[in-house]
Design a protein around this motif. Structure first.
Motif, PDB file in Angstrom:
ATOM      1  N   SER A 261       0.706  -1.212  -0.011  1.00 18.17           N
ATOM      2  CA  SER A 261       0.008   0.125  -0.062  1.00 18.17           C
ATOM      3  C   SER A 261       0.899   1.338  -0.003  1.00 18.17           C
ATOM      4  O   SER A 261       0.391   2.469  -0.383  1.00 18.17           O
ATOM      5  N   LYS A 262       2.144   1.064   0.445  1.00 22.21           N
ATOM      6  CA  LYS A 262       2.944   2.458   0.558  1.00 22.21           C
ATOM      7  C   LYS A 262       3.295   2.739  -0.825  1.00 22.21           C
ATOM      8  O   LYS A 262       3.192   4.133  -1.098  1.00 22.21           O
ATOM      9  N   PRO A 263       3.827   2.205  -1.728  1.00 22.26           N
ATOM     10  CA  PRO A 263       4.105   2.627  -3.037  1.00 22.26           C
ATOM     11  C   PRO A 263       2.931   3.568  -3.918  1.00 22.26           C
ATOM     12  O   PRO A 263       3.132   4.508  -4.499  1.00 22.26           O
ATOM     13  N   GLU A 264       1.614   2.806  -3.604  1.00 17.35           N
ATOM     14  CA  GLU A 264       0.588   3.420  -4.115  1.00 17.35           C
ATOM     15  C   GLU A 264       0.372   4.906  -3.777  1.00 17.35           C
ATOM     16  O   GLU A 264       0.057   5.881  -4.394  1.00 17.35           O
ATOM     17  N   GLN A 265       0.459   5.153  -2.216  1.00 19.70           N
ATOM     18  CA  GLN A 265       0.661   6.471  -1.786  1.00 19.70           C
ATOM     19  C   GLN A 265       1.679   7.520  -2.300  1.00 19.70           C
ATOM     20  O   GLN A 265       1.439   8.639  -2.518  1.00 19.70           O
ATOM     21  N   GLU A 266       2.789   6.914  -2.627  1.00 21.98           N
ATOM     22  CA  GLU A 266       3.900   7.732  -3.245  1.00 21.98           C
ATOM     23  C   GLU A 266       3.456   8.057  -4.420  1.00 21.98           C
ATOM     24  O   GLU A 266       4.003   9.225  -5.058  1.00 21.98           O
ATOM     25  N   ASN A 267       2.641   7.182  -5.393  1.00 23.51           N
ATOM     26  CA  ASN A 267       2.503   7.639  -6.703  1.00 23.51           C
ATOM     27  C   ASN A 267       1.297   8.643  -7.012  1.00 23.51           C
ATOM     28  O   ASN A 267       1.293   9.418  -7.808  1.00 23.51           O
ATOM     29  N   THR A 268       0.564   9.189  -5.723  1.00 20.60           N
ATOM     30  CA  THR A 268      -0.398  10.096  -5.768  1.00 20.60           C
ATOM     31  C   THR A 268       0.357  11.435  -5.887  1.00 20.60           C
ATOM     32  O   THR A 268       1.211  11.732  -4.739  1.00 20.60           O
ATOM     33  N   GLU A 269       0.363  12.338  -7.022  1.00 23.19           N
ATOM     34  CA  GLU A 269       0.964  13.603  -7.191  1.00 23.19           C
ATOM     35  C   GLU A 269       0.175  14.494  -6.657  1.00 23.19           C
ATOM     36  O   GLU A 269      -1.157  14.755  -7.090  1.00 23.19           O
ATOM     37  N   PHE A 270       0.652  15.532  -5.859  1.00 27.76           N
ATOM     38  CA  PHE A 270      -0.374  16.709  -5.328  1.00 27.76           C
ATOM     39  C   PHE A 270       0.161  17.876  -6.317  1.00 27.76           C
ATOM     40  O   PHE A 270       1.128  18.400  -6.715  1.00 27.76           O
ATOM     41  N   ASN A 271      -1.168  18.217  -7.012  1.00 28.63           N
ATOM     42  CA  ASN A 271      -1.025  19.559  -7.658  1.00 28.63           C
ATOM     43  C   ASN A 271      -1.230  20.868  -7.187  1.00 28.63           C
ATOM     44  O   ASN A 271      -2.358  21.448  -6.803  1.00 28.63           O
ATOM     45  N   SER A 272       0.000  21.588  -6.676  1.00 29.34           N
ATOM     46  CA  SER A 272      -0.419  22.680  -6.162  1.00 29.34           C
ATOM     47  C   SER A 272      -0.825  23.982  -6.740  1.00 29.34           C
ATOM     48  O   SER A 272      -0.420  24.085  -8.000  1.00 29.34           O
ATOM     49  N   LEU A 273      -1.550  24.707  -6.428  1.00 32.26           N
ATOM     50  CA  LEU A 273      -2.000  25.908  -7.094  1.00 32.26           C
ATOM     51  C   LEU A 273      -1.285  27.168  -6.530  1.00 32.26           C
ATOM     52  O   LEU A 273      -1.789  28.262  -6.945  1.00 32.26           O
ATOM     53  N   ALA A 274      -0.198  26.961  -5.975  1.00 27.87           N
ATOM     54  CA  ALA A 274       0.676  28.180  -5.763  1.00 27.87           C
ATOM     55  C   ALA A 274       1.034  29.024  -6.949  1.00 27.87           C
ATOM     56  O   ALA A 274       1.082  28.340  -8.082  1.00 27.87           O
ATOM     57  N   ASN A 275       0.948  30.317  -6.943  1.00 29.66           N
ATOM     58  CA  ASN A 275       1.152  31.231  -8.065  1.00 29.66           C
ATOM     59  C   ASN A 275       0.029  31.111  -9.059  1.00 29.66           C
ATOM     60  O   ASN A 275       0.287  31.084 -10.388  1.00 29.66           O
ATOM     61  N   HIS A 276      -1.124  30.685  -8.509  1.00 29.78           N
ATOM     62  CA  HIS A 276      -2.410  30.992  -9.641  1.00 29.78           C
ATOM     63  C   HIS A 276      -3.448  31.645  -9.082  1.00 29.78           C
ATOM     64  O   HIS A 276      -3.214  32.034  -7.598  1.00 29.78           O
ATOM     65  N   PHE A 277      -4.166  32.110  -9.808  1.00 28.44           N
ATOM     66  CA  PHE A 277      -5.457  32.958  -9.400  1.00 28.44           C
ATOM     67  C   PHE A 277      -6.652  31.865  -9.078  1.00 28.44           C
ATOM     68  O   PHE A 277      -6.982  31.059 -10.051  1.00 28.44           O
ATOM     69  N   LEU A 278      -7.366  32.274  -8.091  1.00 30.99           N
ATOM     70  CA  LEU A 278      -8.630  31.583  -7.848  1.00 30.99           C
ATOM     71  C   LEU A 278      -9.568  32.474  -8.338  1.00 30.99           C
ATOM     72  O   LEU A 278      -9.768  33.889  -7.812  1.00 30.99           O
ATOM     73  N   ILE A 279     -10.583  32.382  -9.108  1.00 30.15           N
ATOM     74  CA  ILE A 279     -11.453  33.252  -9.801  1.00 30.15           C
ATOM     75  C   ILE A 279     -12.847  32.803  -9.033  1.00 30.15           C
ATOM     76  O   ILE A 279     -13.408  31.664  -9.154  1.00 30.15           O
ATOM     77  N   ALA A 280     -13.545  33.635  -8.280  1.00 28.70           N
ATOM     78  CA  ALA A 280     -15.097  32.989  -7.576  1.00 28.70           C
ATOM     79  C   ALA A 280     -15.909  33.034  -8.728  1.00 28.70           C
ATOM     80  O   ALA A 280     -16.155  33.957  -9.605  1.00 28.70           O
ATOM     81  N   MET A 281     -16.604  31.913  -8.577  1.00 23.58           N
ATOM     82  CA  MET A 281     -17.613  31.648  -9.452  1.00 23.58           C
ATOM     83  C   MET A 281     -18.936  32.651  -8.854  1.00 23.58           C
ATOM     84  O   MET A 281     -19.066  32.896  -7.843  1.00 23.58           O
ATOM     85  N   PRO A 282     -19.801  32.884 -10.103  1.00 30.14           N
ATOM     86  CA  PRO A 282     -20.850  33.985  -9.714  1.00 30.14           C
ATOM     87  C   PRO A 282     -21.632  33.235  -8.542  1.00 30.14           C
ATOM     88  O   PRO A 282     -22.198  33.965  -7.672  1.00 30.14           O
ATOM     89  N   GLY A 283     -21.749  31.919  -8.490  1.00 35.65           N
ATOM     90  CA  GLY A 283     -22.739  31.364  -7.361  1.00 35.65           C
ATOM     91  C   GLY A 283     -21.980  31.218  -6.001  1.00 35.65           C
ATOM     92  O   GLY A 283     -22.579  30.745  -5.024  1.00 35.65           O
ATOM     93  N   LEU A 284     -20.676  31.726  -5.685  1.00 36.39           N
ATOM     94  CA  LEU A 284     -20.137  31.516  -4.480  1.00 36.39           C
ATOM     95  C   LEU A 284     -20.767  32.748  -3.675  1.00 36.39           C
ATOM     96  O   LEU A 284     -20.252  34.228  -3.689  1.00 36.39           O
ATOM     97  N   ASP A 285     -21.482  32.422  -2.784  1.00 40.45           N
ATOM     98  CA  ASP A 285     -22.130  33.512  -2.049  1.00 40.45           C
ATOM     99  C   ASP A 285     -21.787  33.767  -0.682  1.00 40.45           C
ATOM    100  O   ASP A 285     -22.211  34.574  -0.082  1.00 40.45           O
ATOM    101  N   ASP A 286     -20.581  33.307  -0.354  1.00 39.43           N
ATOM    102  CA  ASP A 286     -19.868  33.921   0.832  1.00 39.43           C
ATOM    103  C   ASP A 286     -19.345  35.190   0.596  1.00 39.43           C
ATOM    104  O   ASP A 286     -18.845  35.678  -0.364  1.00 39.43           O
ATOM    105  N   PRO A 287     -20.132  36.314   1.449  1.00 40.89           N
ATOM    106  CA  PRO A 287     -19.807  37.732   1.335  1.00 40.89           C
ATOM    107  C   PRO A 287     -18.675  37.975   1.203  1.00 40.89           C
ATOM    108  O   PRO A 287     -18.180  39.048   0.559  1.00 40.89           O
ATOM    109  N   PHE A 288     -17.430  37.298   1.810  1.00 40.86           N
ATOM    110  CA  PHE A 288     -16.234  37.844   1.867  1.00 40.86           C
ATOM    111  C   PHE A 288     -15.351  37.432   0.554  1.00 40.86           C
ATOM    112  O   PHE A 288     -14.586  38.187  -0.052  1.00 40.86           O
ATOM    113  N   PHE A 289     -15.989  36.338  -0.331  1.00 37.64           N
ATOM    114  CA  PHE A 289     -15.221  35.908  -1.321  1.00 37.64           C
ATOM    115  C   PHE A 289     -16.032  36.126  -2.799  1.00 37.64           C
ATOM    116  O   PHE A 289     -15.761  36.012  -3.958  1.00 37.64           O
TER     117      PHE A 289
END
Length: 197
Positions: A4-32
């Motif tokens: 089970s250990k090699p399987e975990q090592e194969n999962t690659e994390f996709n970092s969104l550092a240095n990206h923009f998050l664009i709020a979708m129109p339906g995101l109703d959190d007043p802060f975002f």
């Protein structure tokens, strides 16, 4: 189980550092609502970002005056707004600017963007040592492990690689629409509901 250990090592994390998050129109959190957030850090433990298009109703000049920083530079800060970086640590200042040496607490986030959090940059903003281009935010946005990935899966955010031109040269009020335009559509025409077939 040993296999089970090699399987975990194969999962690659996709970092969104240095990206923009664009709020979708339906995101109703007043802060975002209708925000563009620059992701400074994103790893397995969570994410941290700064909203780059929500003015707090205070100019950089008036903030510098409040913290007793003398403005000796001829540059006019009267129309440069301080931004809400997010709901966490709203008394802390974060300055995004092109890479420049000489600050006590800086981190280069890309070849074109650096974040500085030390008071020395605030003291320099009123002088000719100030970066040519910068954004000043109070507070930041934070996500716990897996939270940002979940919100993206729920259709709260669109993501694009960060564009320094959008950050430093596009008028604040136009950043949300322009960020979405770079994906090839008018964001206001998107349904606020996630499409499920």
């Amino acid at each position: 189980m040993p296999d089970s250990k090699p399987e975990q090592e194969n999962t690659e994390f996709n970092s969104l550092a240095n990206h923009f998050l664009i709020a979708m129109p339906g995101l109703d959190d007043p802060f975002f609502h209708h925000t563009v957030t620059y992701v400074c850090e994103h790893n397995e433990e969570g994410a941290m970002g700064l909203i780059i298009n929500q003015p707090i109703g205070m100019t950089v000049a008036s903030l510098l005056e409040q913290i007793d920083v003398e403005i000796t530079h001829e540059r006019n800060f009267d129309d440069l707004q301080v931004l809400t970086g997010g709901p966490v640590a709203t008394d802390r200042g974060f300055v995004l600017h092109p890479p420049q040496d000489g600050w006590r607490s800086s981190l280069e986030l890309s070849s074109e963007i650096m974040i500085t959090t030390s008071r020395d940059i605030l003291e320099a903003l009123g002088s000719d040592r100030a970066p040519q281009k910068f954004l000043l935010t109070l507070g930041y946005a934070g996500w716990e492990a897996g939270q940002l990935e979940q919100e993206i899966a729920e259709n709260s955010w669109l993501t694009i690689p960060a564009d320094p031109n959008l950050m430093f040269a596009t008028p604040t009020a136009e950043r949300w629409g322009k960020a979405a335009e770079s994906l090839g559509f008018e964001i206001s025409q998107l349904s606020s509901e996630a499409g499920h077939a």
